[in-house]
Write a protein that holds these residues in place. Structure first.
Motif, PDB file in Angstrom:
ATOM      1  N   VAL A   1      17.932  -3.177  -5.198  1.00  0.00           N
ATOM      2  CA  VAL A   1      17.337  -2.205  -4.287  1.00  0.00           C
ATOM      3  C   VAL A   1      16.243  -1.424  -5.002  1.00  0.00           C
ATOM      4  N   ASN A   2      15.082  -1.330  -4.383  1.00  0.00           N
ATOM      5  CA  ASN A   2      13.958  -0.576  -4.945  1.00  0.00           C
ATOM      6  C   ASN A   2      13.980   0.824  -4.346  1.00  0.00           C
ATOM      7  N   ASP A   3      14.591   1.771  -5.057  1.00  0.00           N
ATOM      8  CA  ASP A   3      14.719   3.120  -4.517  1.00  0.00           C
ATOM      9  C   ASP A   3      13.860   4.103  -5.306  1.00  0.00           C
ATOM     10  N   ASN A   4      13.974   5.390  -4.954  1.00  0.00           N
ATOM     11  CA  ASN A   4      13.198   6.466  -5.596  1.00  0.00           C
ATOM     12  C   ASN A   4      11.697   6.173  -5.531  1.00  0.00           C
ATOM     13  N   ILE A   5      11.205   5.781  -4.363  1.00  0.00           N
ATOM     14  CA  ILE A   5       9.808   5.369  -4.222  1.00  0.00           C
ATOM     15  C   ILE A   5       8.896   6.588  -4.079  1.00  0.00           C
ATOM     16  N   LEU A   6       7.834   6.637  -4.895  1.00  0.00           N
ATOM     17  CA  LEU A   6       6.839   7.701  -4.845  1.00  0.00           C
ATOM     18  C   LEU A   6       5.494   7.100  -4.448  1.00  0.00           C
ATOM     19  N   VAL A   7       4.780   7.788  -3.530  1.00  0.00           N
ATOM     20  CA  VAL A   7       3.433   7.394  -3.129  1.00  0.00           C
ATOM     21  C   VAL A   7       2.480   8.477  -3.604  1.00  0.00           C
ATOM     22  N   VAL A   8       1.470   8.098  -4.414  1.00  0.00           N
ATOM     23  CA  VAL A   8       0.558   9.083  -5.010  1.00  0.00           C
ATOM     24  C   VAL A   8      -0.874   8.639  -4.792  1.00  0.00           C
ATOM     25  N   PRO A   9      -1.576   9.167  -3.775  1.00  0.00           N
ATOM     26  CA  PRO A   9      -3.009   8.871  -3.628  1.00  0.00           C
ATOM     27  C   PRO A   9      -3.783   9.487  -4.792  1.00  0.00           C
ATOM     28  N   SER A  10      -4.886   8.824  -5.229  1.00  0.00           N
ATOM     29  CA  SER A  10      -5.630   9.302  -6.391  1.00  0.00           C
ATOM     30  C   SER A  10      -6.766  10.248  -6.030  1.00  0.00           C
ATOM     31  N   MET A  11      -7.418  10.048  -4.887  1.00  0.00           N
ATOM     32  CA  MET A  11      -8.593  10.847  -4.568  1.00  0.00           C
ATOM     33  C   MET A  11      -8.583  11.214  -3.088  1.00  0.00           C
ATOM     34  N   GLU A  12      -9.183  12.380  -2.775  1.00  0.00           N
ATOM     35  CA  GLU A  12      -9.252  12.821  -1.388  1.00  0.00           C
ATOM     36  C   GLU A  12     -10.425  12.190  -0.651  1.00  0.00           C
ATOM     37  N   MET A  13     -11.500  11.854  -1.383  1.00  0.00           N
ATOM     38  CA  MET A  13     -12.681  11.270  -0.748  1.00  0.00           C
ATOM     39  C   MET A  13     -12.411   9.830  -0.355  1.00  0.00           C
ATOM     40  N   PRO A  14     -12.590   9.455   0.919  1.00  0.00           N
ATOM     41  CA  PRO A  14     -12.285   8.072   1.328  1.00  0.00           C
ATOM     42  C   PRO A  14     -13.283   7.081   0.755  1.00  0.00           C
ATOM     43  N   LEU A  15     -12.804   5.894   0.494  1.00  0.00           N
ATOM     44  CA  LEU A  15     -13.650   4.814  -0.003  1.00  0.00           C
ATOM     45  C   LEU A  15     -14.561   4.287   1.098  1.00  0.00           C
ATOM     46  N   ILE A  16     -14.015   4.189   2.299  1.00  0.00           N
ATOM     47  CA  ILE A  16     -14.758   3.647   3.437  1.00  0.00           C
ATOM     48  C   ILE A  16     -14.586   4.602   4.611  1.00  0.00           C
ATOM     49  N   THR A  17     -15.673   4.904   5.330  1.00  0.00           N
ATOM     50  CA  THR A  17     -15.596   5.859   6.437  1.00  0.00           C
ATOM     51  C   THR A  17     -14.671   5.329   7.520  1.00  0.00           C
ATOM     52  N   TRP A  18     -14.097   6.263   8.258  1.00  0.00           N
ATOM     53  CA  TRP A  18     -13.124   5.876   9.274  1.00  0.00           C
ATOM     54  C   TRP A  18     -13.746   5.068  10.415  1.00  0.00           C
ATOM     55  N   THR A  19     -15.073   5.094  10.514  1.00  0.00           N
ATOM     56  CA  THR A  19     -15.705   4.251  11.540  1.00  0.00           C
ATOM     57  C   THR A  19     -15.555   2.779  11.213  1.00  0.00           C
ATOM     58  N   ARG A  20     -15.204   2.488   9.937  1.00  0.00           N
ATOM     59  CA  ARG A  20     -14.991   1.094   9.539  1.00  0.00           C
ATOM     60  C   ARG A  20     -13.547   0.917   9.080  1.00  0.00           C
ATOM     61  N   ALA A  21     -12.631   1.615   9.756  1.00  0.00           N
ATOM     62  CA  ALA A  21     -11.227   1.607   9.328  1.00  0.00           C
ATOM     63  C   ALA A  21     -10.624   0.209   9.372  1.00  0.00           C
ATOM     64  N   ASP A  22     -11.012  -0.602  10.374  1.00  0.00           N
ATOM     65  CA  ASP A  22     -10.446  -1.947  10.456  1.00  0.00           C
ATOM     66  C   ASP A  22     -10.819  -2.781   9.238  1.00  0.00           C
ATOM     67  N   PHE A  23     -12.072  -2.660   8.810  1.00  0.00           N
ATOM     68  CA  PHE A  23     -12.492  -3.411   7.624  1.00  0.00           C
ATOM     69  C   PHE A  23     -11.798  -2.884   6.379  1.00  0.00           C
ATOM     70  N   SER A  24     -11.559  -1.577   6.354  1.00  0.00           N
ATOM     71  CA  SER A  24     -10.827  -0.976   5.228  1.00  0.00           C
ATOM     72  C   SER A  24      -9.442  -1.587   5.106  1.00  0.00           C
ATOM     73  N   ARG A  25      -8.748  -1.744   6.223  1.00  0.00           N
ATOM     74  CA  ARG A  25      -7.397  -2.308   6.189  1.00  0.00           C
ATOM     75  C   ARG A  25      -7.424  -3.777   5.735  1.00  0.00           C
ATOM     76  N   ILE A  26      -8.482  -4.506   6.146  1.00  0.00           N
ATOM     77  CA  ILE A  26      -8.595  -5.897   5.696  1.00  0.00           C
ATOM     78  C   ILE A  26      -8.749  -5.960   4.186  1.00  0.00           C
ATOM     79  N   LEU A  27      -9.597  -5.045   3.636  1.00  0.00           N
ATOM     80  CA  LEU A  27      -9.796  -5.013   2.187  1.00  0.00           C
ATOM     81  C   LEU A  27      -8.479  -4.783   1.457  1.00  0.00           C
TER      82      LEU A  27
END
Length: 697
Positions: A143-169
């Protein structure tokens, strides 16, 4: 050679500056941020046995992990209720020195951030390791427990107008890297995604090396969903867990060359799964542009200025210069000693192979290529089970004979001594109720044991699974009980050597085509002369729940130690319940305690597993339970020998004495996952207590 003094440095500032610049690479530029995860399984008191066990673990586990090929180690220290299970893993691109230093720091951070907590995990933003210790046996599951999610930066890599392409990446990067990590020999991969007009993405994924490839893939699979849900579009981030981890950035944050280059995008991306298990999400971790430039080597002047600014308060390092020289000298000597030890080990292995080739023993010394061909290169389809000492594979020799191959894992804890012990021991034993060793293989780091193939798996596969208990009715269980007793009697009395098994348990009882039992796994066995009755050791090894009290607490073992294990096993066969982790109603007593309560209350028939309760007479049930309780009595002198046990099993006219109370009958133990060992064939996940003291036999 004359060492520099502080006066020399004061009089020669130019020399001081040169030495400072030379020593700066040894000094970390900034303290790594620790992310603790404190469990809720209780706290320990200061100056307690638990704290002493944790201190011992903090000195042995870092060295053990650093010396491992995979920079990975697990260990168990102490006995219930002060037992500690621990896991340490260093990142695949780190070295042994950095690994050991990081884990030493992790033990300190874990105790500081989770003060007196019995369960803690520690992750880092940049240090190359993770640590988990607990009083709960999390090692018995994947079992993989004690999971932590830590984003590194607040500035997005890709604008939300291209969110679909972001998810593909992100989906392409993470899924491709996960597949590569699961197929890699070390369960570790670094990758790079190059798509024109977009920043290059770098990724690293790693699983603990004790997982199978399928388990590793299953562990990493949800990470793409977590990334899409919590970090969609961010320039970097990490997801950290006990069994696997992931990090991606827009700069190459790892050491060495990229192992996988990705250029083709996925054709479709699944929708975000909103039913994912909860995780802990930390605030954004700020990463400056200067840090990225430092990793990429694009701004050397700023890097030098930053180094000088951080180094200024560290001028006091001059006073420690002599200590550094002494430390480096001792470390060099220590490395030489390790090399000498490795050379001695190779010589010992070569001598052992020569003895096997010279003697006409009734087994074969296989070539590694023969084993590869027989098991189809250790394919997943041939995997029979995953035990504490390594995976077991089914194979077929050119003459059609089926075999079972145990491939010892480098981190398993079963070293060359145990391997040699099993080869030399089983080769001399011949009995219908002992598994037959047909051969072995020693080639480089590979150590393999080749057994006869037994199609009906191990005893725990049947008696602890409610869907399979009906396959072993009472008559078959009687045959199994009698066969185990006969096998032990042979080891204790009738073989050419007096042998104590020391690890008798349900997963080490294999079943042939006719459901006849065969005792297996002699890696921990001890050989006695005919005049000896007991021995002692400082290296206590075995499985919790089956250890006799005098062995677990004092290291004293004898034939009565195996008798105790047989008694526990007999109670498990009768009840269909595991002793370790047994729970009944609201009382978390072990199986021994529950059996004793029923016996004293005249309700012993209630102990029987439902599928056999209707087949067995009350008098017969009482006799078998009586024998089992006699075998698990607290004092070794009160327990019968296996000769007595066989006589009592075979004669209904023998009047049995009343048993005294068993060992551990009032002990409270924790519940464990009962499904963890059900699919094992030849061996199972051992819960082993190991200490570093030399054997005191």
């Amino acid at each position: 050679m004359r060492f520099l003094s502080s006066a020399d440095l004061a009089c020669h500032p130019q020399m001081a500056m040169v030495i400072l610049l030379l020593l700066l690479p040894l000094v970390p530029l900034a303290a790594a941020q620790a992310w603790p995860f404190c469990g809720d399984s209780g706290v320990y008191e200061s100056d307690s046995t638990y704290e002493a066990n944790l201190e011992l673990l903090s000195t042995t586990l870092p060295k053990k992990a650093a010396s491992s090929t995979n920079l990975f180690a697990t260990d168990t220290v102490g006995i219930v209720p002060n037992v500690i299970f621990a896991l340490a893993l260093c990142r695949g691109d780190s070295n042994a020195s950095a690994c050991e230093g990081c884990l030493v720091t992790a033990f300190q951070d874990g105790q500081e951030h989770c003060a007196n907590n019995k369960d803690a995990a520690v992750y880092y933003d940049s240090n190359p390791c993770m640590l988990r210790f607990s009083n709960q046996n999390f090692l018995a599951t994947n079992v993989n427990d004690n999971i932590l999610v830590v984003p590194s930066m607040e500035m997005p890599l890709i604008t939300w107008t291209r969110a679909d392409f972001s998810r593909i990446l992100f989906f392409t990067l993470l899924n491709s890297t996960a597949e590569s990590a699961a197929d890699s020999p070390r369960w570790f991969t670094t990758s790079r995604l190059d798509i024109s007009s977009f920043p290059t993405l770098y990724c690293l994924m790693q699983c603990t090396p004790d997982l199978t490839a399928d388990d590793c893939m299953a562990c990493l699979q949800p990470y793409s969903q977590y990334t899409l849900k919590y970090m969609d579009g961010q320039k970097g981030g990490q997801i950290l867990g006990t069994r696997c981890s992931m990090r991606y950035e827009i700069y190459p944050f790892f050491q060495g060359e990229t192992m996988l280059r990705i250029s083709n995008l996925a054709s479709e991306v699944p929708a975000i799964n909103n039913t994912l298990p909860p995780v802990t999400v930390y605030p954004h971790l700020p990463v400056s542009q200067a840090t990225i430039q430092e990793y990429q080597g694009r701004n050397s002047r700023r890097k030098v200025l930053r180094i000088i600014a951080i180094a200024a308060p560290l001028l006091s390092i001059f006073l420690c210069f002599i200590c550094c020289i002494v430390w480096m000298t001792r470390r060099r000597k220590g490395t030489d000693i390790l090399h000498d030890q490795a050379a001695m080990n190779r010589l010992e292995e070569d001598a052992f192979v020569s003895r096997l080739e010279d003697k006409s023993l009734e087994f074969t010394l296989f070539e590694f290529s023969e084993i590869l061909h027989a098991t189809h290169n250790f394919s997943k389809e041939n995997l029979l089970g995953q035990g504490g000492f390594g995976p077991v594979y089914k194979g077929q020799l050119p003459d059609g004979v089926e075999i079972a191959v145990k491939r010892l894992a480098s981190h398993s804890g079963q070293g060359f001594t145990e391997f040699k012990n099993e080869v030399e021991l089983i080769a001399k034993l011949q009995h219908n109720n002992l598994v037959k060793l047909t051969g072995c293989c020693i080639e480089g780091e590979e150590k393999l044991l080749v057994y006869e193939y037994l199609p009906n798996k191990s005893l725990d596969f049947f008696i602890f699974d409610v869907s399979r208990t009906t396959l072993v009715d009472w008559n078959k269980r009687c045959v199994i009980i009698e066969g185990i007793a006969q096998g032990l009697l042979y080891l204790h009395k009738h073989s050419r050597l007096r042998i104590i098994h020391r690890d008798l348990k349900a997963s080490n009882i294999l079943l042939d085509q006719g459901m006849n039992p065969k005792i297996s796994d002699f890696g921990l066995a001890k050989i006695f002369s005919s005049n000896d009755t007991q021995g002692s050791t400082k290296r206590v090894v075995g499985t919790y729940g089956y250890m006799a009290p005098e062995y677990a607490s004092e290291g004293i073992y004898s034939i009565k130690s195996d008798v105790f294990s047989f008694g526990v096993l007999l109670l498990e066969i009768l009840s269909g319940q595991r002793n370790s982790g047994f729970h009944q109603h609201e009382d978390f007593l072990n199986l021994l305690g529950y059996s004793w309560q029923l016996w004293e209350g005249g309700r012993c028939f209630e102990l029987l597993e439902a599928s056999i309760a209707k087949e067995i007479h009350a008098a017969e049930a009482r006799r078998y339970i009586n024998i089992a309780l006699m075998c698990v009595q607290e004092h070794a002198d009160d327990r019968p020998t296996m000769s007595n046990v066989v006589a009592m099993l075979n004669s209904e006219s023998v009047i049995l004495p009343e048993p005294k109370h068993p060992a551990y009958f009032s002990l409270r133990v924790s519940k464990v996952d009962e499904s963890g060992n059900n699919d094992l064939t030849v061996c199972s996940n051992n819960e082993v207590t190991i200490t570093e003291e030399p054997d005191g036999r």
